[in-house]
Each structure stands twice: as C-alpha cells, then as structure tokens.
Design a protein around this motif. Structure first.
Motif, PDB file in Angstrom:
ATOM      1  N   ASN A  43      30.666  -5.487  56.015  1.00  0.00           N
ATOM      2  CA  ASN A  43      30.183  -4.988  54.724  1.00  0.00           C
ATOM      3  C   ASN A  43      30.027  -3.471  54.769  1.00  0.00           C
ATOM      4  OD1 ASN A  43      29.822  -7.401  53.240  1.00  0.00           O
ATOM      5  ND2 ASN A  43      27.915  -7.825  54.351  1.00  0.00           N
ATOM      6  N   ALA A  44      30.125  -2.839  53.594  1.00  0.00           N
ATOM      7  CA  ALA A  44      29.718  -1.433  53.474  1.00  0.00           C
ATOM      8  C   ALA A  44      28.192  -1.366  53.524  1.00  0.00           C
ATOM      9  CB  ALA A  44      30.237  -0.845  52.163  1.00  0.00           C
ATOM     10  N   HIS A  45      27.678  -0.266  54.106  1.00  0.00           N
ATOM     11  CA  HIS A  45      26.232  -0.081  54.210  1.00  0.00           C
ATOM     12  C   HIS A  45      25.878   1.365  53.896  1.00  0.00           C
ATOM     13  CE1 HIS A  45      25.482  -4.062  55.725  1.00  0.00           C
ATOM     14  NE2 HIS A  45      26.351  -3.912  56.684  1.00  0.00           N
ATOM     15  N   SER A  46      24.568   1.652  53.851  1.00  0.00           N
ATOM     16  CA  SER A  46      24.097   3.023  53.627  1.00  0.00           C
ATOM     17  C   SER A  46      22.681   3.133  54.167  1.00  0.00           C
ATOM     18  CB  SER A  46      24.109   3.349  52.126  1.00  0.00           C
ATOM     19  OG  SER A  46      23.000   2.752  51.478  1.00  0.00           O
ATOM     20  N   MET A  47      22.116   4.331  54.036  1.00  0.00           N
ATOM     21  CA  MET A  47      20.681   4.532  54.300  1.00  0.00           C
ATOM     22  C   MET A  47      20.080   5.236  53.099  1.00  0.00           C
ATOM     23  SD  MET A  47      20.686   5.655  58.356  1.00  0.00           S
ATOM     24  CE  MET A  47      18.976   5.228  58.686  1.00  0.00           C
ATOM     25  N   HIS A  48      18.998   4.670  52.587  1.00  0.00           N
ATOM     26  CA  HIS A  48      18.236   5.297  51.504  1.00  0.00           C
ATOM     27  C   HIS A  48      16.826   5.529  52.022  1.00  0.00           C
ATOM     28  CE1 HIS A  48      16.391   6.130  47.648  1.00  0.00           C
ATOM     29  NE2 HIS A  48      15.583   5.107  47.795  1.00  0.00           N
ATOM     30  N   PHE A  49      16.342   6.771  51.880  1.00  0.00           N
ATOM     31  CA  PHE A  49      15.081   7.182  52.488  1.00  0.00           C
ATOM     32  C   PHE A  49      14.011   7.394  51.423  1.00  0.00           C
ATOM     33  CE2 PHE A  49      18.578   8.441  55.156  1.00  0.00           C
ATOM     34  CZ  PHE A  49      18.174   8.076  56.420  1.00  0.00           C
ATOM     35  N   HIS A  50      12.838   6.862  51.679  1.00  0.00           N
ATOM     36  CA  HIS A  50      11.690   7.136  50.824  1.00  0.00           C
ATOM     37  C   HIS A  50      10.922   8.341  51.361  1.00  0.00           C
ATOM     38  CE1 HIS A  50      11.498   3.392  48.267  1.00  0.00           C
ATOM     39  NE2 HIS A  50      12.421   3.053  49.146  1.00  0.00           N
ATOM     40  N   GLY A  51      10.224   9.016  50.465  1.00  0.00           N
ATOM     41  CA  GLY A  51       9.228  10.003  50.863  1.00  0.00           C
ATOM     42  C   GLY A  51       9.735  11.402  51.114  1.00  0.00           C
ATOM     43  N   VAL A  52      11.004  11.569  51.438  1.00  0.00           N
ATOM     44  CA  VAL A  52      11.532  12.882  51.783  1.00  0.00           C
ATOM     45  C   VAL A  52      12.338  13.472  50.632  1.00  0.00           C
ATOM     46  CG1 VAL A  52      11.481  12.598  54.291  1.00  0.00           C
ATOM     47  CG2 VAL A  52      13.423  11.689  52.973  1.00  0.00           C
ATOM     48  N   HIS A  53      12.594  14.764  50.724  1.00  0.00           N
ATOM     49  CA  HIS A  53      13.386  15.483  49.725  1.00  0.00           C
ATOM     50  C   HIS A  53      14.855  15.445  50.124  1.00  0.00           C
ATOM     51  CE1 HIS A  53       9.882  17.958  47.998  1.00  0.00           C
ATOM     52  NE2 HIS A  53       9.367  17.193  48.928  1.00  0.00           N
ATOM     53  N   SER A  60       5.611  14.791  51.767  1.00  0.00           N
ATOM     54  CA  SER A  60       6.301  13.772  52.568  1.00  0.00           C
ATOM     55  C   SER A  60       5.441  13.265  53.720  1.00  0.00           C
ATOM     56  CB  SER A  60       7.617  14.333  53.125  1.00  0.00           C
ATOM     57  OG  SER A  60       8.476  14.773  52.094  1.00  0.00           O
ATOM     58  N   ALA A  61       4.254  13.844  53.907  1.00  0.00           N
ATOM     59  CA  ALA A  61       3.402  13.401  55.019  1.00  0.00           C
ATOM     60  C   ALA A  61       3.030  11.935  54.831  1.00  0.00           C
ATOM     61  CB  ALA A  61       2.146  14.263  55.086  1.00  0.00           C
ATOM     62  N   HIS A 106       9.730   2.345  41.289  1.00  0.00           N
ATOM     63  CA  HIS A 106      10.275   3.362  42.199  1.00  0.00           C
ATOM     64  C   HIS A 106      11.232   4.257  41.436  1.00  0.00           C
ATOM     65  CE1 HIS A 106      12.022   5.329  45.619  1.00  0.00           C
ATOM     66  NE2 HIS A 106      13.111   4.601  45.678  1.00  0.00           N
ATOM     67  N   VAL A 107      11.122   5.569  41.647  1.00  0.00           N
ATOM     68  CA  VAL A 107      12.108   6.520  41.120  1.00  0.00           C
ATOM     69  C   VAL A 107      12.754   7.202  42.322  1.00  0.00           C
ATOM     70  CG1 VAL A 107      12.520   8.509  39.622  1.00  0.00           C
ATOM     71  CG2 VAL A 107      10.647   6.924  39.099  1.00  0.00           C
ATOM     72  N   HIS A 108      14.052   7.202  42.369  1.00  0.00           N
ATOM     73  CA  HIS A 108      14.759   7.832  43.490  1.00  0.00           C
ATOM     74  C   HIS A 108      14.603   9.358  43.437  1.00  0.00           C
ATOM     75  CE1 HIS A 108      17.584   4.521  45.096  1.00  0.00           C
ATOM     76  NE2 HIS A 108      16.566   3.954  44.495  1.00  0.00           N
ATOM     77  N   GLY A 109      14.537   9.949  44.633  1.00  0.00           N
ATOM     78  CA  GLY A 109      14.589  11.407  44.743  1.00  0.00           C
ATOM     79  C   GLY A 109      13.348  12.140  44.275  1.00  0.00           C
ATOM     80  N   HIS A 110      12.272  11.417  44.037  1.00  0.00           N
ATOM     81  CA  HIS A 110      11.036  12.032  43.551  1.00  0.00           C
ATOM     82  C   HIS A 110       9.834  11.397  44.243  1.00  0.00           C
ATOM     83  CE1 HIS A 110      13.988  12.852  40.411  1.00  0.00           C
ATOM     84  NE2 HIS A 110      13.238  13.867  40.032  1.00  0.00           N
ATOM     85  N   ARG A 111       8.752  12.125  44.282  1.00  0.00           N
ATOM     86  CA  ARG A 111       7.480  11.659  44.787  1.00  0.00           C
ATOM     87  C   ARG A 111       6.402  12.172  43.844  1.00  0.00           C
ATOM     88  NH1 ARG A 111      10.979  13.352  46.999  1.00  0.00           N
ATOM     89  NH2 ARG A 111      10.279  15.386  46.244  1.00  0.00           N
ATOM     90  N   TRP A 112       5.228  11.564  43.926  1.00  0.00           N
ATOM     91  CA  TRP A 112       4.081  12.048  43.157  1.00  0.00           C
ATOM     92  C   TRP A 112       2.825  11.775  43.976  1.00  0.00           C
ATOM     93  CZ3 TRP A 112       7.237   7.940  41.578  1.00  0.00           C
ATOM     94  CH2 TRP A 112       6.690   6.668  41.736  1.00  0.00           C
ATOM     95  N   LEU A 113       1.734  12.410  43.568  1.00  0.00           N
ATOM     96  CA  LEU A 113       0.469  12.232  44.283  1.00  0.00           C
ATOM     97  C   LEU A 113      -0.393  11.188  43.578  1.00  0.00           C
ATOM     98  CD1 LEU A 113      -0.545  15.909  45.153  1.00  0.00           C
ATOM     99  CD2 LEU A 113       0.698  14.267  46.563  1.00  0.00           C
ATOM    100  N   ARG A 114      -1.016  10.336  44.370  1.00  0.00           N
ATOM    101  CA  ARG A 114      -2.027   9.417  43.845  1.00  0.00           C
ATOM    102  C   ARG A 114      -3.297   9.670  44.641  1.00  0.00           C
ATOM    103  NH1 ARG A 114      -2.071   2.769  43.705  1.00  0.00           N
ATOM    104  NH2 ARG A 114      -3.885   2.606  42.360  1.00  0.00           N
ATOM    105  N   VAL A 135      -2.607  11.514  47.741  1.00  0.00           N
ATOM    106  CA  VAL A 135      -1.702  10.911  48.728  1.00  0.00           C
ATOM    107  C   VAL A 135      -0.331  10.727  48.076  1.00  0.00           C
ATOM    108  CG1 VAL A 135      -1.286   8.894  50.206  1.00  0.00           C
ATOM    109  CG2 VAL A 135      -3.630   9.709  49.822  1.00  0.00           C
ATOM    110  N   PRO A 136       0.728  11.274  48.720  1.00  0.00           N
ATOM    111  CA  PRO A 136       2.045  11.130  48.088  1.00  0.00           C
ATOM    112  C   PRO A 136       2.555   9.695  48.132  1.00  0.00           C
ATOM    113  CG  PRO A 136       2.226  12.292  50.199  1.00  0.00           C
ATOM    114  CD  PRO A 136       0.773  12.077  49.951  1.00  0.00           C
ATOM    115  N   GLU A 137       3.284   9.326  47.099  1.00  0.00           N
ATOM    116  CA  GLU A 137       3.937   8.015  47.047  1.00  0.00           C
ATOM    117  C   GLU A 137       5.193   8.138  46.200  1.00  0.00           C
ATOM    118  OE1 GLU A 137       1.016   5.318  45.293  1.00  0.00           O
ATOM    119  OE2 GLU A 137       1.557   5.948  43.276  1.00  0.00           O
ATOM    120  N   ASP A 138       6.125   7.214  46.380  1.00  0.00           N
ATOM    121  CA  ASP A 138       7.291   7.146  45.484  1.00  0.00           C
ATOM    122  C   ASP A 138       7.551   5.724  45.024  1.00  0.00           C
ATOM    123  OD1 ASP A 138       8.538   5.980  47.672  1.00  0.00           O
ATOM    124  OD2 ASP A 138      10.023   7.559  47.947  1.00  0.00           O
TER     125      ASP A 138
END
Lengths: 303, 303, 303
Positions: A112-122, A158-159, B245-253, B256-259
C-alpha cells in the motif's frame, strides 16, 4: 531529497521562523534528522496467549498476523536502529528545532501507499502528508520503494506530546494495524523528565491495546523509583474514546486535581509528577469493557 | 405575542438585568428580533452521490428525503431571508443584548409539534422550550400553525458559541433530522472575526455529517486569506462524540496547545487564530469511522 | 482492625503527612471513620414501570432484580444507618483529614469477593483495593464475611468529588450492578454548600440511569431555593461517555462558560453556583439515546 543542502534550507528556515512569529529564537534552534520506514512485521497482540485476570486463552490465529508499522533507521535507511513495534519511534525535539523526518515506504507485504501526518508541529502544506484526491502532492501518497522528507518546525505552541500517523489512501486500514507514534517536544529550557512513558491507546484485532498489546503480561510495565520526575505521554488513535487512569496518583489540570482523563481519537496529553508512592499500580482505561478487553498495565514504583 | 410592547418589556428587563447581576450594563444593551420557522424541506446528505476518497456511490433513496429544519424569515414570517438548511440560522448577539426569537411551526409535512431550546443564554422558565409532561407551557410544544416568542438574555457568561435545538415531544426524531443551529455571542466590545465558520457535527441517514452533508464535495469548503482573524464555532448534536481537527494549525486551550478537541452531544466551543498558513487543509472528525462515513471537509487559505 | 489505636496511628500519620508534602497542616486534620458493607438488595431501575415522555411501560422482569450495593452502617456494622441504594453513601471529608473506611462484605446472595477502590485520595499500596493476580493483598479481594479497613488521606490535591467503586475480581459485573459511590472533599476552610446533589451516571439492565434509576418519576428530583449555594457532584461509571446538562444555568470552567460537560467512565467533577433561576428545570445526559433510555431528571428551584 537528501539532508545535505543545509545552507540553502537554513536560510529559508530563518525566513520561515520570522514569518511564523511563534517560534523560539532561531539562534538556539537545532536540526534533528530522523529516518523512519514503513515496514511489514508479524505482530502478536497477546504474546502470552492469555488474560490472567479471567484465565481466558486466545489462539494465535486470533491474536497475531502481518501488519505495517513505523520503524526507526540509521541515516539513509541503511540499518534499523530499533525493533519494528507499535507505536513507532518516539520523535524528540525542543521548541525552536526543526525536524526533518525522512520517510521511506518499505511495505513489501501489502504494497500500500503510506504517509506520515504530524500533529502539533508547524509545516508547509507540502509536508501535511494527507491524501486529498486531486490536490495533495507526493508526501501524501508515498508508494512502496519511494521516500519523502517531511519538514517540521517545533513552535512555542508545539510543546507537549503529539500523535503522528499514516494519512495516505489506506489510512483506515493501516491505523487499525498500528501505523502511529508520538512526538515529544520539550520547551526550550525545560528539564527532561527522569522517566518518560509512552501510552498509545487503540483497538486491534478486536482487543483494546496499549502500545499494540492486550492484557497484563503483555502490556508495558513502566518502572520508576521514588524521587523520579515521571512524565506520561498519552494518545488515542482509531474509533474509541478512553479514560486514562493511574492508581494511587493524581495530577493537576488547570489547577484542578484529577486522576482520570478522557482522550479521544488523535487527542493527546502529558501528565507529570515527582514520584512519591511506591507500589505496583494499575494504569488502565477506565471504560470497563476496554479494561476487560485488555487495556490495562502495571506501573511499578520502587523505593 | 408581538414585538411591539417594548416599553413594558423594557422596564421588566431592567429589573431582570439587575436581578441577574451577571449581565453587562443594560444601557448598552440592544434588542435583537429574529424570526425563525420550522419548515419541511427535501434534504440530500450526499448531493454529489459519491465519496471521492473511496469512489463509493450512494443512491438518492439512501441519501435524500423529507426533513424539518429551522429557517430564517423576515419580520412576521412573511418571506424567507435564507434557504432552508442544516444547521439553522446563526443567531448573533453581544453580551448585554436581549434576543427575541419569534418561532413559528410551519411543519406541514410531518405535522409534529416543535420548539426551540437555547444553550448558553439566560431566560425564565417559560422560555426554556423543553417539553415536560404536565409541567411545561406553550413554548415547549408549539403545534403546526402556532407561534411562540422565546425571550433570551446574553449574559457575561453567555459569550461564545452555543447550540439551539428542538426540545419538543418529537425531539429525538427531529434532532436526527437536522433541527439544530447555533448562537454566536461576542463580548460587549469584542472585535468580530474576519471569518466565522459554523461546524455542526451530527449523524444523519447513517452518514456522519458536517452541517448536514457527508464527504468531500458536499461538506462546506471554508475559505480565508493569510492575515484573517478566523473563528470556528463547533458543536455536536445527537448520540456521538467527535474529535475536531484542523490540519496545519494549533490553538491554545487554557494555555495548553492542541490541534484536536473532543466535542460530545450539545457541547460547543470556539477556537480562533490569526491565519498564517496557506494551503488546502483538511478539517475533520478524527474518529476514523466518522471520517470514513463522511465527516471531513476542506479549509482553503490563500495568500 | 479497630478504630481504637489512634495514638500509634496518629504518630504514623504525621510522618506520612510530612512525607507527602501536599497535605494541609496535620494539626487541623480530623480522622473520619466510616463503616460500609456490601449488601445484596432487590433493586428496581424503573419503580414507576413507565416512561412518561413516551408512555412506554416496562415489566418488572426487565427492570428489577437482585444486585449488590454499598450501604452505610453504624460502628462495627451493627445497624444500617441508611437504606441500601445506588450510589453508595457519600463519604465527606476535608483536606487534611484521614478517612478510615471499614468495609465488610455481607454479600450473602452472590457470594462474590468485593473491594473498595477510591479515586482522588492518598493511600499506600495496601489500601488500593484493586485485585492484581499474584500481587494484591487482602484489601483487593474481600471474601463474604470478611472485612478490611482502607486508610485514606485527603490531600490538597483531593479537593472535589471523586468516585469509589468495587475493584475486586468480579468488578465488571458488580459495577454494572451499582457498586459505586462518591467522596466529597472540601478544602480546609471551604464553606459547605447549602445543597449538594450527587449525580452518578451509569447503565443498568439496558437502561441509562441516574443514581440507579431511569425516567422521570424515578430519577432524583433535586430541590433548592433562590439564594442557595448549590453544588453538583457528577460522576460516570461503566462503559459510556455522557454529556451532563442543566437547563437554564451556566457555569465557568477555567473561566470559560459552559452548560454541558462531558464525563467518561470514572471521571468526575463538581459545578457550583448561587441559585437565581426559579423553575422546574431538566437536568439530563445530552446524548440523545441516553436521554431516551432514561437519563433525565428534574431540578426544582423555588423562590
């Protein structure tokens, strides 16, 4: 793409950092290169074959089989640096760092095709890693044998601890198979904990699993000593909501004490404390049916 | 009841405001009149007939049919001011305002009694809009052809985004059919966002819907430009818990950051940011089975 | 164990308090002794036999039967001090107190082993009350006719409302049968509310229950007067997530107003307000199917 051309990318990064405005000083930033591959593996959710709470036994035909997971590699995916396991490698960084995740699809089993999608980072749209028919680029649909580098930035927002996971065309199947892991991002000058425990809650093969395993004797045994500063990185993935509970401990959330915290699919959080309570403590999902289906482990604190 | 007798109601309101104690200065308060009707409409959950992620097609017999929704009207319900859609009209106010919602039941198709029950705002028991056998009054059980005016106050503890929905005797059926909408209440001097996106998460006809629609091509495409101050008003209704969930964005709660943020039935929240990230970003429920059942859309940010 | 040897235990406690570091001054601490027994009882989830919202009637064969609950007793379990009910007795304390819960298993009907496991409070491993095969001690597996004393401390991080429940070998069955209750812990100098309402949300016999009862006419009717300071202690137990809602009221969570709050298994919270709103208000779980299955009650506020 290789990791060589740091000069050009470094200049581009400084511009990006200034534009983002929420990142720590670029002067302090490090670049972290991580090589990860999607690899097929035979995985057993219940290696012991039994639930010691009830005495129920499970045949291997029910608990084990092929799946695809993220595995950590040396530079250029030459040699694996860790076993092929669920969850994938914990990717560590600090606020201000950029993270280059070099991903290769080595799925020779399902192809299968795959990818990586990351939460929390820019990241820019090209590094989103999400398959959108007619819109997304190569990072969202990495075919077997192909590679892609995701360019990430750890911003001030992103912390914490965050999930990553497959977001390619087969994500529904591959997430159920264990294609997820965590990012752990410390603040710029934050002291690292003495112990950091990764807890990924998900269902697999009809069991409720912690790090891909079900029932005492299979789920992780986390260990610390009195005096340790411990941190739990907790995430959920899949279809289910869970309530994470550690026996004999409490923590503050916005100043309010709690010892149970709900976590839904792709939510994540960290809780930390200075250890003071020796014992063999259960940690588990407090949804009764999830606990009975395997989502329970032990946390052993020694004096 | 008409909207004419402002003098008497105004005096009564000043007493009410003083009694409540949590409202902004009545001197600054406006009165907002809104005319809404429950109307039958033919609604298609999947107008395109297909899920472009998987290629699955759905016959109209499965996706479309009669339902009842809230529709915005001119004064006195003379002419509709907007289409009949899911969710119902966004009712806007500021802290300190009173809101008179003039509701008429024009359900000539099913001929059920209906009502409006509002979250987040202040009101006397007569405006609760909830059917209680043997106790509730006319506002809880508005028969076809009848009308009722709900008298609401936006208190200081009403700032934010809130659901409203049918709470009449047939609420179980009518909520599943789309009889819900949102209130958006700004603080007294809060600057309005440049873009405000309403996201109502619910199940309908076996699909998982955003604003009554399932799958890319049917769910809303929200749009902004870099620099815009955007705000998302998110609610859920029905039986299911979701993780927004919104891709490519974060917000503070609470700092504390969350996406990703979970939202259960009748919960609601707002998240806001200054837009900095051009791209075609997914927003979706991160419960995998909900996403596969249609709860996914696109948020397009242009430079 | 008896409650007599306070001197020795008192000295041990001062050491423990100093070691924990998060407790209020031991000089102010009281010791609270509570006698509780697990007792069999015939319990009817729908005493009225009917749901007045829909008119549906239910036979006793479906709604009633034997179960085991926690019951409050006099010292030495000589006489019951309260009825045998769901939830078990509300155990009250203040930060700094130690709480000795003397538990006896009087389950002569099913003859299962039982225990008590407490959330929110401090205790040594021996008082954890959780059955761990091969590890746990007598407090985790109290056989019929046997007794065990759980030694608890209310720390500064114990303020609030918390569940307790069976965590013995038969916990899955006994929690479904109602073996749970709450701790209510005030801060050292906190003024007690005028009215405190315990709301335990769980499923039982296929119904969705509040304090073991389903449908209006069976669920608790909570009562207050305008001016009362009221407090709600809310918990969930079992397999389901709920959204607690009170009509006509709002409260702040970390400064953000809400009138619905989700609560998953073993989560708990308190909300408080000064009462200002006379009426006959619904409180209910806002998951539509749960409300239809009985999880709804009345809160009556008089002037």
């Amino acid at each position: 793409m290789t990791a060589g051309a740091l000069g050009r990318r470094g200049r581009r990064m400084i511009v990006a950092l200034a534009a983002l405005g929420t990142l720590a000083s670029p002067a302090a930033a490090a670049t972290r290169n991580v090589w990860v591959a999607a690899v097929p593996v035979q995985w057993d959710v219940v290696p012991s074959g039994t639930d010691p709470m009830t005495g129920t036994t499970y045949p291997k035909s029910q608990t084990a089989g092929w799946t695809v997971v993220y595995r950590l590699y040396d530079r250029g995916w030459r040699h694996p640096r860790a076993g092929a396991a669920i969850p994938g490698p914990l990717i560590r960084a600090r606020v201000g760092d950029r993270i280059l995740v070099h991903f290769k699809n080595l799925d020779t089993h399902f192809r299968n095709a795959h990818s990586m999608h990351f939460h929390g980072v820019h990241y820019a749209f090209a590094s989103d890693g999400s398959y959108i028919p007619g819109i997304s680029g190569p990072g969202a649909d990495v075919r077997p044998g192909q590679a892609f580098t995701y360019r990430l930035l750890a911003g001030r927002d992103s912390a914490g601890a965050w999930p990553y996971h497959d977001h390619g065309p087969a994500m529904d199947e591959s997430i159920a198979g264990g294609m997820y892991g965590m990012l752990s991002i410390l603040r710029r000058k934050e002291r690292a904990p003495d112990r950091e425990f990764v807890v990924a809650l998900s269902s697999m093969r009809g069991f409720m699993t912690i790090n891909g395993r079900a029932f005492l004797g299979n789920t992780p045994v986390f260990r610390s000593r009195v005096g340790d500063r411990v941190r739990w990185d907790v995430m959920a993935m899949g279809d289910d909501f869970h309530t994470f509970h550690v026996h004999g401990h409490r923590w503050l959330r916005d100043g309010v004490p709690e010892d149970v915290r709900s976590v839904g699919p792709a939510e994540s959080f960290t809780v930390s404390w200075r250890e003071r309570s020796p014992g063999a403590w259960y940690y588990h999902c407090h949804v009764e049916s999830h606990m009975m289906a395997g989502m329970i482990g032990l946390y052993v604190v020694r004096r």
